[in-house]
Write an enzyme that holds these catalytic residues in place. Structure first.
Site, PDB file in Angstrom:
ATOM      1  N   GLY A  85     -15.977   2.895 -16.136  1.00 29.30           N
ATOM      2  CA  GLY A  85     -14.680   2.286 -15.817  1.00 29.30           C
ATOM      3  C   GLY A  85     -14.713   1.245 -14.722  1.00 29.30           C
ATOM      4  CB  THR A  86     -16.764  -0.349 -12.540  1.00 32.54           C
ATOM      5  OG1 THR A  86     -16.773  -1.469 -11.645  1.00 32.54           O
ATOM      6  CG2 THR A  86     -18.190  -0.046 -12.995  1.00 32.54           C
ATOM      7  CE1 TYR A 117      -4.369  -1.022  -0.286  1.00 41.13           C
ATOM      8  CE2 TYR A 117      -3.421  -2.937   0.810  1.00 41.13           C
ATOM      9  CZ  TYR A 117      -4.448  -2.355   0.082  1.00 41.13           C
ATOM     10  OH  TYR A 117      -5.538  -3.096  -0.295  1.00 41.13           O
ATOM     11  CG  HIS A 177     -14.602  -0.549  -2.391  1.00 36.95           C
ATOM     12  ND1 HIS A 177     -14.446  -1.030  -3.680  1.00 36.95           N
ATOM     13  CD2 HIS A 177     -15.720  -1.151  -1.896  1.00 36.95           C
ATOM     14  CE1 HIS A 177     -15.438  -1.869  -3.945  1.00 36.95           C
ATOM     15  NE2 HIS A 177     -16.219  -1.958  -2.895  1.00 36.95           N
TER      16      HIS A 177
HETATM   17  C1  BJW Z   1     -11.630   1.739 -18.552  1.00 39.26           C
HETATM   18  C2  BJW Z   1     -10.442   2.374 -18.953  1.00 39.26           C
HETATM   19  C3  BJW Z   1     -10.535   3.729 -19.343  1.00 39.26           C
HETATM   20  C4  BJW Z   1      -9.954   0.346 -18.423  1.00 39.26           C
HETATM   21  N1  BJW Z   1     -11.750   4.337 -19.306  1.00 39.26           N
HETATM   22  N2  BJW Z   1     -12.816   2.373 -18.535  1.00 39.26           N
HETATM   23  C5  BJW Z   1     -22.223 -11.564  -4.316  1.00 39.26           C
HETATM   24  C6  BJW Z   1     -21.821 -12.504  -5.240  1.00 39.26           C
HETATM   25  C7  BJW Z   1     -20.517 -13.003  -5.217  1.00 39.26           C
HETATM   26  C8  BJW Z   1     -19.583 -12.569  -4.270  1.00 39.26           C
HETATM   27  C9  BJW Z   1     -19.980 -11.632  -3.358  1.00 39.26           C
HETATM   28  C10 BJW Z   1     -21.280 -11.144  -3.386  1.00 39.26           C
HETATM   29  N3  BJW Z   1     -21.388 -10.218  -2.377  1.00 39.26           N
HETATM   30  C11 BJW Z   1     -20.206 -10.124  -1.750  1.00 39.26           C
HETATM   31  C12 BJW Z   1     -19.329 -10.967  -2.318  1.00 39.26           C
HETATM   32  C13 BJW Z   1     -17.897 -11.157  -1.914  1.00 39.26           C
HETATM   33  C14 BJW Z   1     -16.958 -10.088  -2.438  1.00 39.26           C
HETATM   34  C15 BJW Z   1     -17.065 -10.057  -3.965  1.00 39.26           C
HETATM   35  O1  BJW Z   1     -17.664  -9.203  -4.555  1.00 39.26           O
HETATM   36  N4  BJW Z   1     -16.406 -11.008  -4.620  1.00 39.26           N
HETATM   37  C16 BJW Z   1     -16.430 -11.072  -6.102  1.00 39.26           C
HETATM   38  C17 BJW Z   1     -15.068 -10.682  -6.649  1.00 39.26           C
HETATM   39  C18 BJW Z   1     -16.857 -12.437  -6.517  1.00 39.26           C
HETATM   40  N5  BJW Z   1     -17.264  -8.781  -1.856  1.00 39.26           N
HETATM   41  C19 BJW Z   1     -16.801  -8.403  -0.662  1.00 39.26           C
HETATM   42  O2  BJW Z   1     -16.118  -9.129   0.024  1.00 39.26           O
HETATM   43  C20 BJW Z   1     -17.211  -7.019  -0.171  1.00 39.26           C
HETATM   44  N6  BJW Z   1     -17.702  -7.071   1.150  1.00 39.26           N
HETATM   45  C21 BJW Z   1     -18.858  -7.704   1.445  1.00 39.26           C
HETATM   46  O3  BJW Z   1     -19.543  -8.209   0.588  1.00 39.26           O
HETATM   47  O4  BJW Z   1     -19.180  -7.680   2.778  1.00 39.26           O
HETATM   48  C22 BJW Z   1     -20.235  -8.555   3.203  1.00 39.26           C
HETATM   49  C23 BJW Z   1     -19.605  -9.852   3.578  1.00 39.26           C
HETATM   50  C24 BJW Z   1     -18.851  -9.902   4.737  1.00 39.26           C
HETATM   51  C25 BJW Z   1     -18.285 -11.104   5.099  1.00 39.26           C
HETATM   52  C26 BJW Z   1     -18.436 -12.235   4.287  1.00 39.26           C
HETATM   53  C27 BJW Z   1     -19.158 -12.156   3.119  1.00 39.26           C
HETATM   54  C28 BJW Z   1     -19.765 -10.948   2.755  1.00 39.26           C
HETATM   55  C29 BJW Z   1     -15.989  -6.101  -0.103  1.00 39.26           C
HETATM   56  C30 BJW Z   1     -15.406  -5.821  -1.440  1.00 39.26           C
HETATM   57  C31 BJW Z   1     -14.144  -4.973  -1.279  1.00 39.26           C
HETATM   58  C32 BJW Z   1     -13.428  -4.757  -2.602  1.00 39.26           C
HETATM   59  N7  BJW Z   1     -12.127  -4.201  -2.359  1.00 39.26           N
HETATM   60  C33 BJW Z   1     -11.255  -3.872  -3.462  1.00 39.26           C
HETATM   61  C34 BJW Z   1      -9.872  -3.465  -2.918  1.00 39.26           C
HETATM   62  C35 BJW Z   1      -9.915  -2.075  -2.282  1.00 39.26           C
HETATM   63  C36 BJW Z   1      -8.591  -1.674  -1.710  1.00 39.26           C
HETATM   64  C37 BJW Z   1      -7.478  -1.634  -2.719  1.00 39.26           C
HETATM   65  O5  BJW Z   1      -7.523  -0.908  -3.709  1.00 39.26           O
HETATM   66  O6  BJW Z   1      -6.492  -2.326  -2.495  1.00 39.26           O
HETATM   67  O7  BJW Z   1     -11.856  -2.800  -4.230  1.00 39.26           O
HETATM   68  S1  BJW Z   1     -11.104  -5.172  -4.681  1.00 39.26           S
HETATM   69  C38 BJW Z   1     -11.039  -4.109  -6.079  1.00 39.26           C
HETATM   70  O8  BJW Z   1     -12.184  -4.360  -6.937  1.00 39.26           O
HETATM   71  C39 BJW Z   1     -11.222  -2.676  -5.533  1.00 39.26           C
HETATM   72  C40 BJW Z   1     -12.158  -2.078  -6.544  1.00 39.26           C
HETATM   73  O9  BJW Z   1     -12.850  -0.965  -5.991  1.00 39.26           O
HETATM   74  C41 BJW Z   1     -13.065  -3.230  -6.898  1.00 39.26           C
HETATM   75  C42 BJW Z   1     -13.780  -3.073  -8.230  1.00 39.26           C
HETATM   76  O10 BJW Z   1     -12.898  -3.061  -9.281  1.00 39.26           O
HETATM   77  P1  BJW Z   1     -13.142  -2.089 -10.529  1.00 39.26           P
HETATM   78  O11 BJW Z   1     -13.049  -0.695 -10.068  1.00 39.26           O
HETATM   79  O12 BJW Z   1     -14.371  -2.485 -11.220  1.00 39.26           O
HETATM   80  O13 BJW Z   1     -11.834  -2.375 -11.418  1.00 39.26           O
HETATM   81  P2  BJW Z   1     -11.554  -3.536 -12.498  1.00 39.26           P
HETATM   82  O14 BJW Z   1     -10.105  -3.620 -12.702  1.00 39.26           O
HETATM   83  O15 BJW Z   1     -12.263  -4.782 -12.139  1.00 39.26           O
HETATM   84  O16 BJW Z   1     -12.233  -2.990 -13.849  1.00 39.26           O
HETATM   85  C43 BJW Z   1     -11.728  -1.886 -14.549  1.00 39.26           C
HETATM   86  C44 BJW Z   1     -12.653  -1.560 -15.702  1.00 39.26           C
HETATM   87  O17 BJW Z   1     -12.207  -0.360 -16.296  1.00 39.26           O
HETATM   88  C45 BJW Z   1     -12.675  -2.620 -16.831  1.00 39.26           C
HETATM   89  O18 BJW Z   1     -14.028  -2.901 -17.174  1.00 39.26           O
HETATM   90  C46 BJW Z   1     -11.977  -1.920 -18.008  1.00 39.26           C
HETATM   91  O19 BJW Z   1     -12.497  -2.312 -19.270  1.00 39.26           O
HETATM   92  C47 BJW Z   1     -12.258  -0.480 -17.706  1.00 39.26           C
HETATM   93  N8  BJW Z   1     -11.288   0.484 -18.225  1.00 39.26           N
HETATM   94  N9  BJW Z   1      -9.418   1.488 -18.880  1.00 39.26           N
HETATM   95  C48 BJW Z   1     -12.845   3.648 -18.908  1.00 39.26           C
HETATM   96  N10 BJW Z   1      -9.455   4.409 -19.757  1.00 39.26           N
END
Ligand code: BJW
Ligand code: ZN
Length: 256
Positions: free
Chosen positions: A190-191, A70, A122
């Protein structure tokens, strides 16, 4: 691929009629500021397994390793500047009765670009707290390699971001759900839409009757929810959308 004129026109017209707008953003909007995304080729998860670094268990196993990662990312973010995508969203704000940025990003680039109503789902990499007692931690200088120790309880200090398996800040998420429930247009920018519960907000907006506009160079998990897809980078698409929105508003004010 770039967005075609018809899609832009439809999107601008919908925005022009809207009173309440939510911009739901992810890592892609900051890509052109030089901050890597997570799941794209070359993204952060290609180099590191999320379960090794972005979970409470990972931090408990090896706090110094997670801390050092980090610190590296803090340096990248500190050197970055908002890009035209962030600035275009900030410039859209005064055009609407309500304009809320709901971001998954932890980089604070929306605030630095001038957006005033930003909900951080987040957390933020610029804040820290104790992993054991939860007290906020502030210090003029942070060590690079070793997670500091809490002066109150001896626990280890961590960045105030939300890791997998952790709850999102309840009050922030509730505010985001309210904004989504009453918005006329939701821009999903962008997600990949793979992380929940954040991605569920887009489906909630859709079910509540909002027009969903996706801004992304690629199709995503959220594309089926989108009424209009603008295929291009956020830094290109958003300024053009803003330009067309202003044009449409000017026409309306002349006509009225
Ligand atoms: C462009 C571009 C340009 C490129 N212009 N676009 C339901 C179903 C299944 C699983 C779960 C569910 N509910 C909960 C879960 C579990 C889990 C989860 O979601 N897992 C899945 C992965 C399957 N979720 C959690 O654990 C969450 N908490 C929770 O649910 O609590 C309740 C609970 C408690 C206890 C047990 C169980 C449940 C917490 C989630 C926390 C996510 N944290 C992170 C890290 C943050 C810190 C750090 O940065 O280090 O957050 S993970 C990471 O992913 C980060 C992001 O915010 C997040 C989303 O990613 P994002 O922003 O979408 O990025 P990318 O890379 O995925 O996509 C980029 C996009 O940009 C692409 O589409 C490109 O095409 C595009 N792009 N260039 C525009 N120039
Ligand atoms: Zn403590």
């Amino acid at each position: 691929m770039s967005a075609d004129g018809t899609a832009y026109q439809r999107a601008a017209e919908r925005l022009c009629q809207a009173r309440r707008v939510v911009a739901f953003t992810g890592a892609g909007i900051s890509a052109e500021s030089g901050i890597p995304t997570f799941r794209d080729p070359g993204g952060l998860w290609e180099q590191f397994r999320p379960e090794e670094l972005a979970t409470p268990e990972a931090f408990e196993r090896n706090p110094d390793r997670v801390w050092a990662w980090y610190q590296h990312r803090r340096r990248v973010i500190a050197a970055a500047e908002p890009n035209p995508g962030h600035y275009a969203l900030a410039a859209m704000e005064p055009h609407f009765e309500e304009f809320t940025v709901v971001t998954q990003n932890i980089d604070q680039l929306h605030q630095r670009a001038g957006s005033r109503r930003v909900l951080e789902l987040h957390g933020s990499i610029l804040r820290n707290h104790c992993h054991r007692c939860g007290r906020p931690y502030e210090a003029p200088n942070l060590p690079e390699e070793r997670a500091p120790t809490c002066p109150h309880c001896g626990g280890r200090i961590r960045p105030s971001v939300v890791w997998f398996g952790e709850l999102l800040p309840e009050d922030v998420f509730a505010e985001a759900e309210q904004a989504v429930a009453r918005c006329d247009v939701l821009l999903s920018i962008g997600t990949s839409g793979e992380v929940y519960p954040a991605a569920g907000l887009v489906w909630q907006a859709k079910l509540a009757g909002a027009t969903v506009i996706e801004v992304n160079p690629n199709p995503t998990e959220l594309t089926p929810a989108a009424d209009i897809a603008l295929r291009g980078s956020a830094a290109t698409v958003l300024p053009e959308l803003l330009r067309r929105l202003c044009e449409c508003r000017q026409k309306l004010s002349k006509a009225g």
